[in-house]
Write a protein that holds these residues in place. Structure first.
Motif, short mmCIF file in Angstrom:
data_model
loop_
_atom_site.label_atom_id
_atom_site.label_comp_id
_atom_site.label_asym_id
_atom_site.label_seq_id
_atom_site.Cartn_x
_atom_site.Cartn_y
_atom_site.Cartn_z
N LEU A 156 0.83 -1.21 0.00
CA LEU A 156 0.00 0.00 0.00
C LEU A 156 0.86 1.26 0.00
N GLY A 157 1.96 1.23 0.73
CA GLY A 157 2.85 2.38 0.75
C GLY A 157 3.41 2.70 -0.62
N TRP A 158 3.76 1.66 -1.39
CA TRP A 158 4.29 1.89 -2.75
C TRP A 158 3.22 2.50 -3.66
N THR A 211 2.64 7.98 -11.37
CA THR A 211 2.08 6.63 -11.51
C THR A 211 2.92 5.74 -12.42
N GLU A 212 3.93 6.31 -13.08
CA GLU A 212 4.83 5.47 -13.86
C GLU A 212 5.57 4.48 -12.96
N LEU A 213 5.64 4.75 -11.66
CA LEU A 213 6.25 3.80 -10.74
C LEU A 213 5.51 2.46 -10.72
N LEU A 214 4.21 2.51 -11.04
CA LEU A 214 3.40 1.29 -11.05
C LEU A 214 3.48 0.56 -12.39
N GLU A 215 4.04 1.21 -13.42
CA GLU A 215 4.12 0.61 -14.75
C GLU A 215 5.55 0.24 -15.14
N LEU A 237 12.90 8.87 -11.59
CA LEU A 237 12.15 8.58 -10.37
C LEU A 237 12.97 7.84 -9.32
N MET A 238 14.30 7.75 -9.54
CA MET A 238 15.13 7.01 -8.61
C MET A 238 15.11 7.62 -7.22
N TRP A 239 15.01 8.93 -7.12
CA TRP A 239 15.01 9.57 -5.80
C TRP A 239 13.82 9.09 -4.96
N ALA A 240 12.66 8.92 -5.61
CA ALA A 240 11.48 8.46 -4.88
C ALA A 240 11.65 7.02 -4.42
N LYS A 241 12.22 6.19 -5.29
CA LYS A 241 12.42 4.79 -4.91
C LYS A 241 13.42 4.68 -3.77
N LEU A 242 14.51 5.44 -3.83
CA LEU A 242 15.51 5.39 -2.76
C LEU A 242 14.94 5.88 -1.45
N GLY A 265 7.41 -1.68 -11.27
CA GLY A 265 6.08 -2.04 -11.72
C GLY A 265 5.48 -3.24 -11.01
N TYR A 266 6.33 -4.16 -10.56
CA TYR A 266 5.84 -5.37 -9.89
C TYR A 266 5.95 -5.27 -8.37
N THR A 267 6.44 -4.15 -7.85
CA THR A 267 6.69 -4.05 -6.40
C THR A 267 5.41 -4.19 -5.61
N HIS A 268 4.41 -3.40 -5.94
CA HIS A 268 3.18 -3.48 -5.15
C HIS A 268 2.47 -4.82 -5.36
N TRP A 269 2.57 -5.37 -6.57
CA TRP A 269 1.90 -6.65 -6.83
C TRP A 269 2.53 -7.78 -6.03
N ILE A 270 3.86 -7.83 -5.96
CA ILE A 270 4.49 -8.95 -5.27
C ILE A 270 4.21 -8.88 -3.77
N PHE A 271 4.12 -7.67 -3.21
CA PHE A 271 3.81 -7.56 -1.78
C PHE A 271 2.33 -7.84 -1.51
#
Length: 932
Positions: free
Chosen positions: A259-261, A270-274, A300-305, A729-735
């Motif tokens: 949910l946090g992702w 929203t490109e983080l989800l794709e 978007l690396m800053w957001a992921k880090l 793109g698969y981060t939220h799905w795998i969790f």
């Protein structure tokens, strides 16, 4: 002159600009811009990378329409699904100028070979120029047809220029044998199903014994209610309660991370989800995909880090808080009066023959006289592992096994042969039915000697504690100095046959041999199952965007499940072979071995996946965002960071995790491991009236509850954490899938504990503590990932050679820090839990509700009670499912008296059996049905 013309063209493009289209705000002269960029590319190749950026600065949307016969340097400004005009409908990768960038043109079918000699085939469906589409081809023809000049290994060339698998008859033979075996199994099951019912009474007895083995409320001996909260209620001891708390914590953690992702993506982009989920395909699409993926990932690396750092800190601190909470739960449960609350473990006893009469009474007298406390009795741990089969035969000899000969209504030779084979196997399961000779028990006991340990049982917990305080320095018994400490385990969790006196070096040697067996199993699995799959994937032809179908995915899932199940069986066998005294120690060893072996299994899978992904991406002609072919990247880190590999590995990791690892191994458990085995046992029992009680109980008993779930969950957590190494793109799905799968596992175990598995008590937190230890490397993966993804983004920029060492150092440093905090800091936050009520219960009260006591659980103690001490009512040996046969004799510490228990029964299912149906239910009006 051309350069000036190009600049004039650019100027004209800006002058006529201003109108927009429905897809992208492109001026009518945007095609002139394309031509200008193409001209710049041909005149000044070093400006190739500048053209697309100039283009992108003018058009905020994606370029969806392309001109004919113009070389365009592809980047993220282009639409991946852009189509060419009708008179030049094919994308061709322009290889004429030898440029290092992805350069594409829209061409006619006849121009494919001129623009790219390696892709002369015009694919109308895909709209691209591609190479020959022949599976298993090593060197294709370049004549514009789907034909091959030279086939790869294990393929042979056909006259039509195709490649077919050599030795295909072997595959057909294996398939035929497998099909015949499956038909035989199905035929046998149908035969079992259609047999007449000749042993309904035996089936009744077996189901009744199975029902009595289940977890029951000790106050009224009834099954626990369905809504029992296993995170708070001690159904099977504190160890089982901690297990369910761990499963629940993982569900909450996975759901929170997923949910946090999603929240981060909607707050930032929203490109983080794709990112990493867009499929590859034609050469044109692949070039745009790499350009888009790399630029978006860097942007978007800053957001992921930032999110990764937050997840790392939250997970690290949360795991320590979870460890503290587990300790407090254990402390709170430890104040309850169970069997171990009244017992003290004595170590250092001399070796004494089991035929001696006064061993227990002498030790009880010494302890009582030195402490002034009332001692109920002593249970000595005997070394009888070498004669365990004989001991079991003496304790469980069934003199009431039916010997009636039921007429066989089927006279066919096949039926008689099958029945004879079954009877032979069942006789091995039953053991010898011969009446033991007079004095056989005494003869056996003369060859059994005591170990160095014994359990002294006191009347009250307070008396036990005072005795421990008085004898804190130990005492002397028969010339030997012995020590005494509080018991840490319950009688149900002790393997009494493993007190063989073997030293630790023997157990380590057995463990080492077991590890060799695990490695051998891993290699066998890889050679037999994984290598054929890898070969089929590597020889698949991906031209024109083709991808393996659902059959490959299904085979991959089956291979993963087979690998996990095989490791499960091997590790369980190894843990049993070591010979641990306590069930908790065996389960902890099993969990560690299983986690390590399956982790090696996963590492092998990921390594093979990397090499397969790299080979496939090279075959498809993928390049880096800078246009460098993947084969020219010298270092592993460079290859691993290439977006094409990142995208492929992220997708493969997700497909490996879900459903292959997260869910599939557990979906079949209720139907196969529980219902299927029970159904098979019932069909056998009901058709064999000669079967004795021991074989009936063995066939119908449920499997014990094992803590392999810890290892499965830890592995799933590590796989989910590993997704942070790849695009998001698969981060939220795998969790999310992890949370759903773990919730299913929690529900499955909840059902198994309350309604299926035999009762057992896990009195220590040894298993859970080792689980917390194994959480350290899982959390360390987050630290390693933070270093890897933060390279050149967090104030440091390491070389490719040093980056892997830095990640390894971060992982090891976290493990060391985590373990130090877990060992030295977490216990400081734990305080002794206070009992909600004073300890007023006596041993007699607890033993009256618990059939498995320190005396009834000890096989040699029961044999000595009958054959050495010759008690009028000897101590009854505790056998799960036969509690009603136990008799009371308070003078020797036996207080348990069975109450009326509602059991599963088959007597009212006769009509259902005749209709070939089995219905299991609880009949509250049924009397106890047990084996005599």
């Amino acid at each position: 002159m051309k350069l000036d013309a190009t600049h004039l063209t650019l100027f004209a493009w800006f002058v006529v600009g201003g109108e927009t289209s429905s897809t992208c705000r492109q001026p009518p002269g945007h095609v002139l811009m394309q031509v200008a960029v193409s001209n710049l590319t041909r005149v000044e190749p070093d400006l190739a990378s500048k053209g697309p950026r100039l283009q992108g600065s003018v058009c905020d949307q994606l370029i969806a329409s392309l001109p004919c016969n113009q070389s365009l340097v592809l980047n993220e400004s282009f639409d991946m699904n852009a189509r060419c005009p009708g008179h030049c409908p094919y994308h061709a990768m322009d290889q004429r100028h030898g440029m290092s960038f992805c350069t594409a043109s829209c061409v006619a079918a006849s121009q494919c070979a001129r623009y790219n000699p390696d892709a002369p085939v015009a694919d109308q469906e895909a709209g691209t120029c591609r190479g020959a589409l022949v599976d298993g081809c090593y060197r294709p023809k370049l004549d514009g047809t789907d034909s091959c000049l030279q086939c790869a290994a294990w393929y042979e060339q056909t006259p039509s220029g195709q490649c077919q698998v050599q030795y295909l008859w072997v595959a057909y033979l294996v398939a035929a044998i497998s099909g015949c075996a499956l038909l035989l199994i199905l035929g046998y099951l149908v035969h079992l199903h259609c047999r007449p019912i000749t042993n309904l009474q035996g089936l009744n007895e077996g189901l009744g014994a199975r029902s009595q083995q289940k977890y029951r409320d000790p106050t009224d001996r009834q099954l626990w209610p369905w809504m029992t909260n296993l995170c708070r209620t001690e159904v099977g001891g504190p160890g089982l309660m901690l297990h369910f708390n761990f499963l629940a914590a993982v569900v909450v953690w996975a759901l929170a991370v997923g949910l946090g992702w999603v929240v981060l993506a909607y707050l930032v982009d929203t490109e983080l989800l794709e990112l990493g989920r867009r499929p590859y395909g034609t050469a044109y699409r692949n070039c745009v995909l790499v350009a888009f993926g790399h630029s978006t990932q860097q942007r978007l690396m800053w957001a992921k880090l930032l999110y990764l750092a937050m997840v790392y800190l939250a997970t690290f601190l949360g795991s320590l808080a979870h460890g503290l909470r587990q300790r407090r739960l254990f402390r709170q449960s430890n104040v309850q009066d169970t069997m171990k609350a009244f017992s003290a473990l004595v170590k250092g006893l001399p070796s004494i023959p089991a035929s001696e009469v006064h061993v227990e009474s002498d030790l009880a007298h010494v302890v009582s006289s030195l402490t002034g406390q009332v001692v109920i009795g002593v249970s000595v741990c005997w070394n009888f592992g070498h004669v365990k089969a004989e001991v079991d035969q003496l304790l469980q000899h069934d003199t009431s096994a039916s010997t009636s000969d039921v007429p066989d209504v089927h006279s066919g030779w096949l039926h008689r042969t099958v029945m004879q084979v079954e009877k032979a196997l069942l006789r091995r399961l039953e053991g010898s039915q011969e009446e033991p000779q007079e004095g056989a028990a005494l003869e056996l006991l003369r060859g059994v000697r005591s170990s160095s340990e014994a359990y002294v049982v006191f009347e009250t917990r307070a008396g036990r504690d005072r005795a421990l305080s008085t004898l804190s320095q130990g005492f002397s018994f028969r010339g030997h100095h012995v020590s005494m400490a509080a018991a840490r385990h319950e009688p149900r969790s002790i393997h009494w046959q493993n007190y063989d006196g073997s030293c630790q070096s023997v157990k380590w040697w057995k463990l080492l041999k077991g590890c060799c067996c695990i490695l051998a199993g891993l290699v066998t699995w890889a050679c037999v199952f994984y290598l054929p799959y890898a070969w089929s994937i590597l020889t698949f032809n991906y031209e024109g965007g083709r991808q393996p179908g659902i059959l490959y995915s299904l085979c991959f899932s089956i291979i993963v499940v087979i690998g996990n199940v095989s490791m499960y069986q091997i590790c369980a066998t190894v843990a049993d072979h070591v010979g641990f005294k306590y069930k908790e120690t065996r389960e902890a060893c099993y969990m560690i071995l299983y986690f390590i072996s399956v982790s090696l299994n996963v590492l092998l899978d990921l390594a093979m996946t990397y090499y397969m992904s790299f080979a496939i991406m090279v075959h498809l002609g993928f390049r880096t965002h800078e246009g460098v072919p993947l084969t020219k990247l010298p270092y592993f880190v460079q290859r691993f960071e290439a977006y094409a590999i990142q995208r492929a590995m992220g997708q493969n990791l997700y497909e490996y995790a879900f459903p292959s690892t997260f869910l599939l191994p557990f979906l079949g458990e209720p139907a196969v491991a529980v219902g299927g085995l029970l159904r098979l046992g019932m069909l056998l029992v009901r058709s064999h009236p000669e079967m004795g009680c021991r074989a009936t109980m063995s066939l119908l008993a449920a499997q014990d509850f094992e803590f392999g779930r810890y290892a499965d969950t830890l592995l799933n957590v590590a796989l989910a954490v590993g997704m942070f190494f790849f695009p998001g793109g698969y981060t939220h799905w795998i969790f999310f899938m992890l949370a759903i799968s773990q919730a299913y596992i929690y529900a499955l175990d909840h059902w198994r504990v309350l309604r299926v598995v035999p009762a057992s008590t896990f009195a220590s937190m040894q298993i859970d503590w080792w689980c917390q230890v194994l959480l350290a490397p899982c959390c360390g993966l987050l630290a390693a990932c933070l270093i890897f993804k933060g390279n050149c983004h967090l104030g440091f920029c390491l070389s490719h050679q040093h980056l892997l060492l830095a990640c390894l150092a971060a992982w090891l440093l976290h493990i060391v820090l985590h373990l130090l905090l877990l060992i030295f800091v977490v216990p400081l936050g734990d305080s002794e839990a206070k009992s909600l009520a004073p300890h007023l219960r006596q041993y007699q009260q607890v033993a009256a509700m618990e059939p498995c006591s320190w005396f009834s659980a000890n096989p040699i103690h029961c044999l000595r009670s009958k054959h050495v001490h010759r008690h009028g009512v000897p101590c009854s040996f505790f056998t799960p499912g036969q509690e009603s046969t136990m008799e009371v004799n308070e003078s020797i510490g036996c207080y348990f008296s069975s109450k009326n228990i509602k059991v599963q029964d088959a007597s009212n299912l006769k009509s259902d059996f005749r209709m070939n149906k089995v219905v299991l239910h609880l009949d509250p009006d049924e009397e106890n049905v047990i084996c005599p």
